[in-house]
Design an enzyme around this catalytic site. Sequence first.
Site, PDB file in Angstrom:
ATOM      1  CB  CYS A  90      -0.971  -0.042   1.174  1.00  0.00           C
ATOM      2  SG  CYS A  90      -2.393   1.066   0.994  1.00  0.00           S
ATOM      3  CG  HIS A 178      -3.601  -3.800   3.442  1.00  0.00           C
ATOM      4  ND1 HIS A 178      -2.556  -3.267   4.169  1.00  0.00           N
ATOM      5  CD2 HIS A 178      -4.262  -2.748   2.894  1.00  0.00           C
ATOM      6  CE1 HIS A 178      -2.594  -1.943   4.089  1.00  0.00           C
ATOM      7  NE2 HIS A 178      -3.613  -1.602   3.320  1.00  0.00           N
ATOM      8  CD  GLU A 180      -1.170  -6.331   5.768  1.00  0.00           C
ATOM      9  OE1 GLU A 180      -1.356  -5.133   6.000  1.00  0.00           O
ATOM     10  OE2 GLU A 180      -0.800  -6.761   4.656  1.00  0.00           O
ATOM     11  CB  SER A 232      -1.088 -12.008  37.365  1.00  0.00           C
ATOM     12  OG  SER A 232      -0.930 -12.527  36.053  1.00  0.00           O
ATOM     13  N   GLY A 233      -0.967 -15.319  37.538  1.00  0.00           N
ATOM     14  CA  GLY A 233      -1.710 -16.512  37.160  1.00  0.00           C
ATOM     15  C   GLY A 233      -2.184 -16.484  35.727  1.00  0.00           C
ATOM     16  N   GLY A 234      -1.962 -15.352  35.038  1.00  0.00           N
ATOM     17  CA  GLY A 234      -2.295 -15.262  33.625  1.00  0.00           C
ATOM     18  C   GLY A 234      -1.279 -16.019  32.787  1.00  0.00           C
ATOM     19  CB  VAL A 235      -1.342 -17.172  29.263  1.00  0.00           C
ATOM     20  CG1 VAL A 235      -1.494 -15.860  28.511  1.00  0.00           C
ATOM     21  CG2 VAL A 235      -0.538 -18.174  28.434  1.00  0.00           C
ATOM     22  CG  ASP A 236       1.075 -12.554  28.903  1.00  0.00           C
ATOM     23  OD1 ASP A 236       0.954 -13.420  28.013  1.00  0.00           O
ATOM     24  OD2 ASP A 236       0.513 -11.446  28.847  1.00  0.00           O
ATOM     25  CB  SER A 237       2.821 -13.683  35.109  1.00  0.00           C
ATOM     26  OG  SER A 237       1.611 -14.268  35.545  1.00  0.00           O
ATOM     27  CB  SER A 238       1.479 -18.893  34.056  1.00  0.00           C
ATOM     28  OG  SER A 238       0.527 -18.407  34.981  1.00  0.00           O
TER      29      SER A 238
END
Length: 528
Positions: A90, A178, A180, A232-238
Amino acid sequence: MSQTSLKKERDPSILILDFGSQYSELIARRIRETNVFSLVVSNCISIEEINDINPKGIILSGGPNSVYEKNAPKCDEKIFNLGIPILGICYGMQLMVKELGGSVTSATKKAEYGRAPINIDQESELLSDVEDKSIMWMSHGDSINCLPDGFNKIAHTENTLHAAISNDRKKLFGVQFHPEVIHSEFGITVIKNFVYGISSCVADWTTETYIEETIPRIRDQVGNKKVLLALSGGVDSSTLAFLLNKAIGNQLTCMFIDQGFMRKGEPEFLMNFFDKKFHIKVEYINARERFISKLKGITDPEQKRKIIGEEFIRVFEEESNRLGPFQYLAQGTLYPDVIESAGTNIDPKTGERIAVKIKSHHNVGGLPKDLQFKLVEPLRKLFKDEVRKLGAALGLPDEIIKRHPFPGPGLAIRILGEVNNEKLDCLRDADWIVRDEIKKAGLYNDIWQAFAVLLPVKTVGVMGDKRTYAWPIVLRCVSSEDGMTADWSKIPFPILERISNRIVNEVVSVNRVVYDITSKPPGTIEWE
């Protein structure tokens, strides 16, 4: 350990120069889905930096500007003479045309937005295996008027003469559509043609290679020092906890601050899972009464967020001093966070923010500047879907990997108005029923988020021939790919009926359940 002695991080095979497109991040994700490492960098990247990275290909992103406007974003024009394959998308194609001697004009009368079939005019490596008349996604108000010398038109649409162009000798290509975007039928084919066929990339960006490369770097960076992680128990910190535990073992300490706003059974599940089952050191901090007392009389959602964030900082600071000293703070910063916080001011070599500072994590809310931690952010080059794959490879169960997003302030912002323990107990029970029935129906992994909201009003009802006056619960279920936009989930009526019946019969002080059928936009996923 000096910075120069750290193990070198891999360079991206594909560089994406960002000209302000809303899709730049999506381009990087699509390329990584083909197992090729890519990074978004500033359009102002120097030739020296590009040569140092030595990418196999370069993509020029789209953007909201017109290339003929004064002060329109550009790149170093010498980039087109490096001999590195380039794909302009583009705005990126229009910029390449203008810089190489062609011309671009406004296409006001023939602007193109949305789906459009492309007509292939001649064979090209870029459009190999792309079907003629296939649908591509257009979003442009300008068009090419005249091509530079050496370029050929390889595709057009009804309203766009130059839908795709090529200079095969110099390996310079451009598309007005585009590729993508998911609406482009053969978009991923175009991307693969450029990444593999034209740029000769190798499919070596995998979860396994990431783990192999990252663990030695973590060990080099940290040495024998202690690392603190707010869990925190979220996927990132876990996922980060599992990765760091694999790399440095008992040098890691996780701090789990229970502020009293988590879902039913979550604190117990997390402590049992991390501490007892996998023997990852977790310090449990019970701060429930401390947090709830700070919210007494508070009804404004922004005030609630601010108070929770500030109190988290105080607790975190007190406990880190008690448990420490710690030399490093680990954060689950992801690549979209880096892009968002830095704009295009991203170091092209490392993919890091140029001005590094402690990021406002969704559970941390902005840590004090005087904590004097060095940062460990091994996930900072990963997208959310890549973190989930990493977590799975490290042994995290689906209960964590596939869990629905949950706001940092937790149930405190799903209770509209003032928060107290009675309302928290009520909402926890209702929310558990919602998720329990969604899971039993096999819909949990098909829904982006499913949760309950408690309203600050009461409604009249009849139960057991008696008048009731109790709270209503809002059921909010949405479908989405990334949370940026969302549609309300069309859950079958029998499931909604079971959820409603269970809530009014099992949850004290609730006599009504309503279903939110608002999409995002105009609404947001959360109510506060």
